[in-house]
Design a protein around this motif. Structure first.
Motif, PDB file in Angstrom:
ATOM      1  N   PHE A   1      49.273  30.021  48.090  1.00 18.89           N
ATOM      2  CA  PHE A   1      49.939  31.002  47.242  1.00 18.89           C
ATOM      3  C   PHE A   1      49.998  30.572  45.781  1.00 18.89           C
ATOM      4  N   ILE A   2      50.093  29.280  45.546  1.00 16.05           N
ATOM      5  CA  ILE A   2      50.204  28.788  44.179  1.00 16.05           C
ATOM      6  C   ILE A   2      48.880  28.904  43.431  1.00 16.05           C
ATOM      7  N   GLN A   3      47.774  29.105  44.162  1.00 17.09           N
ATOM      8  CA  GLN A   3      46.470  29.204  43.503  1.00 17.09           C
ATOM      9  C   GLN A   3      46.365  30.466  42.646  1.00 17.09           C
ATOM     10  N   MET A   4      47.142  31.495  42.977  1.00 13.96           N
ATOM     11  CA  MET A   4      47.087  32.725  42.182  1.00 13.96           C
ATOM     12  C   MET A   4      47.539  32.482  40.751  1.00 13.96           C
ATOM     13  N   LEU A   5      48.458  31.575  40.559  1.00 12.43           N
ATOM     14  CA  LEU A   5      49.011  31.331  39.237  1.00 12.43           C
ATOM     15  C   LEU A   5      48.164  30.362  38.426  1.00 12.43           C
ATOM     16  N   SER A   6      47.151  29.774  39.049  1.00 13.28           N
ATOM     17  CA  SER A   6      46.355  28.775  38.339  1.00 13.28           C
ATOM     18  C   SER A   6      44.858  29.059  38.461  1.00 13.28           C
TER      19      SER A   6
END
Length: 332
Positions: free
Chosen positions: A99-104
């Protein structure tokens, strides 16, 4: 001091006390001895039996009145149910890596693609996050009204929707699929970047991976919060909710460790590494495939933990309320 901490302190004094296998000789306060306060008692379980020593009634306890500093109730000891949640919590932490990959990295991938549409309108790469929000909100709204009835109709089973743990597993599987799709999109982007039509692959090719991540979030986060809230004792509901939210807080550190390790290994001998500043010089697709593999391993671990998990057993809430009403009537 919490109930579990006090139970652990008592273990130093009753370590040599044997725990009966049938659960007899375990201390619990009767309802008539105290107010109900709407708190349900927790039924005895066989997990972490060494903690049960804190609630064993000894000869000293039979002679003297029960001292809360010398004897715990089984409900206090059964706060050990928090310990049973830790393997599930650990698996949800690892699933949040996707999920954190969307922000990076999703935004960096979009910046390396063709962001110009019809009439030369420029699409900011970070704005693609809107597809995640739309898919998450839409799925949550349609889950009870459309998805669950359709699931029952297709499977031809009794009207029993998937449990919280089953929904978390489905969400982890969808997160793995989103990483595979993101890797395939990155492979196609690299092919177009190597041709004359530089950055020719449209940014709209990212929509499927954003949508899958959004639906995965709806599965995992909603079910995760429900699971931790229902499986924690009545006096520790806030702790259960904090556990569910802490997974998204810790994932940033885990992602940083994974990315730093990957770059340290892949950037040796003067190579750019998998995730360099210029993505055209790297292999972001391999990094996404690596995350998909880690998510698959996490899914296997989660299935094992979910099958071994035994739900916390509480007393009947209706009986609990009846006891409380009867106590108030007696006091009046």
């Amino acid at each position: 001091m919490c109930c579990l901490c006090s139970a652990c302190i008592l273990l130093a004094f009753v370590w040599d006390v044997s725990v009966p296998s049938n659960g007899e000789g375990i201390y619990e306060v009767e309802r008539k001895q105290g107010k109900n306060n709407g708190v349900r008692r927790i039924l005895h379980t066989n997990g972490f039996k060494y903690l049960d020593r804190a609630s064993i009634i000894t000869l000293v306890d039979m002679v003297k009145p029960a001292n809360p500093w010398h004897l715990c109730t089984i409900t206090q000891v059964e706060v050990k149910s928090i310990l049973k949640l830790l393997p599930i919590w650990f698996c949800t932490v690892l699933s949040s890596v996707v999920f954190i990959q969307m922000l990076s990295l999703f935004a960096e991938q979009g910046a390396a693609m063709n962001t110009t549409t019809i009439s030369n309108f420029h699409i900011p790469p970070a704005s693609m996050f809107a597809f995640d929000i739309i898919s998450t909100s839409t799925f949550i709204l349609l889950y009870d009204k459309l998805i669950v009835p359709l699931y029952i109709k297709v499977t031809k089973r009794e009207p029993k929707p998937p449990s919280e743990l089953q929904r978390i597993g489905i969400g982890i599987a969808m997160a793995m699929a989103s990483m595979i799709i993101a890797a395939i999109v990155e492979q196609q982007r690299l092919k177009h970047a190597g041709s004359k039509n530089t950055r020719g692959l449209s940014i709209f090719w990212q929509i499927p991976q954003y949508v899958l991540v959004g639906v995965s979030e709806a599965f995992v986060y909603v079910a995760q919060m429900e699971f931790f809230a229902t499986q924690t004792p009545d006096g520790l509901k806030s702790l259960g909710i904090r556990l569910s939210m802490s997974s998204s807080a810790m994932v940033s550190y885990i992602c940083s460790i994974i990315l730093t390790t990957v770059m340290a290994i892949t950037s040796t001998n003067g190579e750019a590494g998998w995730v360099p500043p210029d993505l055209n010089d790297g292999h972001l697709d391999r990094y996404f495939f690596l995350l998909a593999a880690l998510t698959a391993i996490n899914l296997v671990l989660f299935v094992i933990c979910a099958k071994r998990y035994s739900p916390t057993s509480f007393e009947n809430r209706a009986e609990n309320m009846e006891m409380g009403t009867q106590e108030q009537a007696n006091e009046a």
